[in-house]
Design a protein around this motif. Sequence first.
Motif, PDB file in Angstrom:
ATOM      1  N   ASP A  47     -13.596 -17.962   3.205  1.00  0.00           N
ATOM      2  CA  ASP A  47     -12.774 -17.379   2.142  1.00  0.00           C
ATOM      3  C   ASP A  47     -13.298 -16.038   1.653  1.00  0.00           C
ATOM      4  N   LYS A  48     -14.511 -15.689   2.041  1.00  0.00           N
ATOM      5  CA  LYS A  48     -15.071 -14.391   1.680  1.00  0.00           C
ATOM      6  C   LYS A  48     -14.908 -13.375   2.807  1.00  0.00           C
ATOM      7  N   SER A  49     -14.143 -13.734   3.817  1.00  0.00           N
ATOM      8  CA  SER A  49     -13.788 -12.776   4.869  1.00  0.00           C
ATOM      9  C   SER A  49     -12.811 -11.747   4.301  1.00  0.00           C
ATOM     10  N   LYS A  50     -12.679 -10.624   4.996  1.00  0.00           N
ATOM     11  CA  LYS A  50     -11.833  -9.522   4.536  1.00  0.00           C
ATOM     12  C   LYS A  50     -10.972  -9.023   5.688  1.00  0.00           C
ATOM     13  N   TRP A  51      -9.788  -8.479   5.321  1.00  0.00           N
ATOM     14  CA  TRP A  51      -8.916  -7.930   6.356  1.00  0.00           C
ATOM     15  C   TRP A  51      -7.999  -6.872   5.771  1.00  0.00           C
ATOM     16  N   ILE A  52      -7.376  -6.093   6.654  1.00  0.00           N
ATOM     17  CA  ILE A  52      -6.391  -5.081   6.246  1.00  0.00           C
ATOM     18  C   ILE A  52      -5.533  -4.775   7.464  1.00  0.00           C
ATOM     19  N   ASN A  53      -4.294  -4.375   7.213  1.00  0.00           N
ATOM     20  CA  ASN A  53      -3.394  -3.967   8.294  1.00  0.00           C
ATOM     21  C   ASN A  53      -3.037  -2.495   8.095  1.00  0.00           C
ATOM     22  N   LEU A  54      -2.591  -1.848   9.160  1.00  0.00           N
ATOM     23  CA  LEU A  54      -2.223  -0.443   9.071  1.00  0.00           C
ATOM     24  C   LEU A  54      -1.036  -0.233   8.154  1.00  0.00           C
ATOM     25  N   SER A  55      -0.024  -1.059   8.266  1.00  0.00           N
ATOM     26  CA  SER A  55       1.173  -0.886   7.428  1.00  0.00           C
ATOM     27  C   SER A  55       1.290  -2.074   6.493  1.00  0.00           C
ATOM     28  N   GLY A  56       2.263  -2.924   6.686  1.00  0.00           N
ATOM     29  CA  GLY A  56       2.438  -4.088   5.833  1.00  0.00           C
ATOM     30  C   GLY A  56       3.081  -5.211   6.600  1.00  0.00           C
ATOM     31  N   ALA A  57       3.348  -6.298   5.902  1.00  0.00           N
ATOM     32  CA  ALA A  57       3.928  -7.463   6.558  1.00  0.00           C
ATOM     33  C   ALA A  57       5.366  -7.231   6.983  1.00  0.00           C
ATOM     34  N   SER A  58       6.078  -6.375   6.265  1.00  0.00           N
ATOM     35  CA  SER A  58       7.518  -6.240   6.468  1.00  0.00           C
ATOM     36  C   SER A  58       7.867  -5.105   7.414  1.00  0.00           C
ATOM     37  N   GLY A  59       8.951  -5.336   8.165  1.00  0.00           N
ATOM     38  CA  GLY A  59       9.534  -4.277   8.976  1.00  0.00           C
ATOM     39  C   GLY A  59      10.760  -3.660   8.346  1.00  0.00           C
ATOM     40  N   HIS A  60      11.079  -4.043   7.108  1.00  0.00           N
ATOM     41  CA  HIS A  60      12.257  -3.532   6.405  1.00  0.00           C
ATOM     42  C   HIS A  60      11.876  -2.266   5.628  1.00  0.00           C
ATOM     43  N   ALA A  61      12.572  -1.177   5.925  1.00  0.00           N
ATOM     44  CA  ALA A  61      12.141   0.145   5.483  1.00  0.00           C
ATOM     45  C   ALA A  61      11.969   0.284   3.980  1.00  0.00           C
ATOM     46  N   PHE A  62      12.740  -0.415   3.165  1.00  0.00           N
ATOM     47  CA  PHE A  62      12.637  -0.245   1.725  1.00  0.00           C
ATOM     48  C   PHE A  62      12.063  -1.479   1.031  1.00  0.00           C
ATOM     49  N   ASN A  63      11.489  -2.373   1.831  1.00  0.00           N
ATOM     50  CA  ASN A  63      10.833  -3.535   1.262  1.00  0.00           C
ATOM     51  C   ASN A  63       9.493  -3.121   0.655  1.00  0.00           C
ATOM     52  N   ALA A  64       9.069  -3.831  -0.380  1.00  0.00           N
ATOM     53  CA  ALA A  64       7.811  -3.509  -1.054  1.00  0.00           C
ATOM     54  C   ALA A  64       6.610  -3.629  -0.124  1.00  0.00           C
ATOM     55  N   HIS A  65       6.746  -4.408   0.957  1.00  0.00           N
ATOM     56  CA  HIS A  65       5.619  -4.643   1.856  1.00  0.00           C
ATOM     57  C   HIS A  65       5.731  -3.857   3.165  1.00  0.00           C
ATOM     58  N   TYR A  66       6.502  -2.780   3.143  1.00  0.00           N
ATOM     59  CA  TYR A  66       6.682  -1.944   4.344  1.00  0.00           C
ATOM     60  C   TYR A  66       5.376  -1.205   4.677  1.00  0.00           C
ATOM     61  N   THR A  67       4.775  -0.555   3.698  1.00  0.00           N
ATOM     62  CA  THR A  67       3.510   0.163   3.913  1.00  0.00           C
ATOM     63  C   THR A  67       2.551  -0.059   2.746  1.00  0.00           C
ATOM     64  N   ASP A  68       2.615  -1.219   2.131  1.00  0.00           N
ATOM     65  CA  ASP A  68       1.810  -1.416   0.928  1.00  0.00           C
ATOM     66  C   ASP A  68       0.318  -1.568   1.204  1.00  0.00           C
TER      67      ASP A  68
END
Length: 940
Positions: A887-908
């Motif tokens: 649970d103390k591991s860490k991660w990050i993605n380049l963009s976000g979870a969503s592929g929808h252009a105006f979704n809050a998780h597009y590039t958050d």
Amino acid sequence: MPPNTTATTGDTATTGATSVKSGRKKGRKARLVVLVLVLAIIGGIAYGAYWSISTVRASFPQTTGSIKLDGLSGPVDVKRDGYGIPQIYASSDEDLFMAQGYVQAQDRFYEMDVRRHMTSGRLSEMFGKSQVENDEFLRTLGWDRIAQQEYDTKLSDSTKKYLQAYAKGVNAYLQGKEGKDISLEYAALGFTNDYKPGKWTPVDSVSWLKAMAWDLRGNMQDEIDRALMAGRLGPQQIQDLYPAYPYGRNKPIVQEGRYDELNKAFQQGGGSSTEGTAGGTSAQGATGSSQGTTGTTGSSTTTGTGSGLTSQLGGLYKVLDGLPTAVGVNGQGIGSNSWVVAGKYTITGKPLLANDPHLSASLPSVWYQMGLHCRTVSDKCQYDVTGYTFAGMPGVIIGHNAKIAWGMTNSGVDVTDLYLEKVSANGYLYDGKVKPFKTREETIQVAGGKAKTIVVRQTQDGMPLLSDRDDELVQVGRKASVNSAAPDRGDGYGIALRWTALDPGTSMDAVFALDKADGWDDFRAAAALFDVPSQNLIYAGTDNHIGYTLPGKIPTRSDKDAGALPAPGWESKYRWKGFVKKDELPYEYDPARGYIVTANQAVVDRAKYPYTLTTDWGYGTRSQRITDLIESKIKDGGKISTDDMRQMQLDNSSEIAKLLVPKLLTIDLKDPEVRKAQKLLEGWDYTQDADSAAAAYFNAVWRNILKLSFGNKLPKEVRVKGQCLWVDKIDSTGPVDDDTKVRECGQRDAEQAQPDGGDRWFEVVRTLMDKPDSDWWKTPRSGTRPAAKNRDQLFARAMIDARWELTAKLGKDIDTWSWGRLHRLFLKNQTLGTEGPKVLQYLLNRGPWKLSGGEATVNASGWNAAGGYNVLWVPSMRMVVNLADLDKSKWINLSGASGHAFNAHYTDQTGKWADGELLPWSFSGKAVDASTSDTLVLEP
């Protein structure tokens, strides 16, 4: 002496990497005129309120409440955190993977749809005639056909069951939806054609592994480039540009594995210690088709490329370069980092594992984060795993379960060979006889246009004839002379491909086996199923063990230097002999040094291992820097923390700067404005931070050193488009000695041109530093710029050119310069956002971000020195796994979870990614519940 050249135009800067590139831009631009109007409406330029609500938001996923899905055997919980990352909880394997398919389709179906159309050569069905050439080439490779064979004959029953469940989940999401209900892009496509998404199939998922293998296929680019260079450069010059791997300075991955018995058995058995048989032929050097310059690379030999083969290979590269980017740019300099540190050197007392694959920048990111959890792990429900996967594929590719963690980097082993084929009306020449091709017809459906039928030709061994896929490759070399070692050229040789991924395999089985492995033995058994692409796999266990293994189907050839250049396909002696036995592939387990680093360097010392895995490793710049950072932390009893691992991932130190800056500071410069720039390098710590003016100036100097020393002397086929030079005339026998000059313009896209500035070029320059009078350092006068007759004069010229290049780009005042102003990341929507007017880019694309890092640094924000400074490839994700407390591991993605252009998780996640931050990575039920923002229940 390198050919004499004079530049007449500047370079063309890059504008970032894309995930789908058009083969023919004119057709796409015409289509985009319509799309711009559509998306302008969507964006609110007209009828904004209607389109914003009914089209944009309508496709956003439901993340709370409940949804009934036919086919589930019990309820499934989908818990999303504040970044929209889903953790799925089910009570059976089939329910778990069905829910995974449903959830990924919610977030990324348009991306999934584009991917399956790419892998099956059906992009024209979505995007029209601009993609026909790409589809022709992809149909020739036949990824989906091989994937179907894998599904039918190779994969286990359990894997098929999981693939079927996943497809059922995707199709449950699609049921009853129109395109506009799925994604904004479908609404745009609906104005230009009547395309409608079809059902998902298990083979659609398997095919994506072929695309992954293609972009990680090894040294094909180097194989082509060396052959192209032989038309203008001599043998020693080509050797200069492909120096030997520096084993004495940059350590290989496996340092403590002993292969004495294997070498002994290999020598006693005449090199026959292989498994399986291999059809096709291997590249034991290249036999070119015309008399001319004789080139060598090591002991591999080419009897010259001549104008015919040069035209063919240049045409082939044009086709390859026009293909959609699947996973990443395949070129020198791109790679990945992973390393694992044993518990004896960590603060926690258990291993720490880090991974950051370097892939082309795309939007959305190629990776998709998620967790797959059985409420109770049992025979009925076997998985409790979390990490990164691809949208469109079940399971987790990189990550950890409750017992082990693993990471991947590209091994770079040579699993592709190109062959010259003597083609006639009746077939192809093989051992003095003409054999007929195997043929099949492929019909390509074209949105808004007429269908096109092509004929695919393959050798009897299953090698596709790539040269059929470009008009310039069908009849070339009519005037080129041939030597006695090769058959008459006639209308030219064809080019065929032998590639391990064109054989059905079991890589999909490997994914599920890795996900439930509970120790080293399980891990190794799972890795053995991962035949293509061959990846460096690192391992860490909660039982305090670390390890490394190299899996993959790796061919054996008849010569240690084979595979470096195209080979004569008309002689059976160049056939692959077989494949390296799985139990003879390199590995390490709990090495005494206490850590393992993989960053695309050599896997083993070539002198200590009997098989040639490749002659084109990365040169170990990143791996050795990581090793040095680890050693500096653990000396004198020091311990490494999770945050230390993160800081290492962000290391921006430039190894080439450490070599060159001391020399650059000794150069006497007359122009006071250039001296001002030179002074930026005084006291610089070689760190390429985004706000560093010194980093900006040094990288400009490095780029101009490469251009003057090498770039202007390379053949047009590898130089950047838009760069035109007056060069020595060359005919079929080599350079013409009458001082005749011809104007030649570069032909390669900026992100793939040479010299790219990767660590191969670090090594090239390093080996030439002690040869100050080498011909490579000589360059003619250009305008007011002085000629250079030696190394120091060329360095002075490069410093002058860099000063005025940055003046034009960043302004005269050096106090305003910064590396980040040059080194920018643009994230582009993988299809409709890659080209077109600004309004289209504004709606779908994001950026720029000013980045630290650079080429061949640990923080590898890659750029191509031939084409410009913009970021082309990046750490596509970063993760650090803490085996003492997951649970103390860490991660990050380049963009976000969503592929929808105006979704809050597009590039958050992108801003935090750019700043080097990592997010909490919950794994246990308690931690997931604490981080959950939305819960969706999928019910039977």
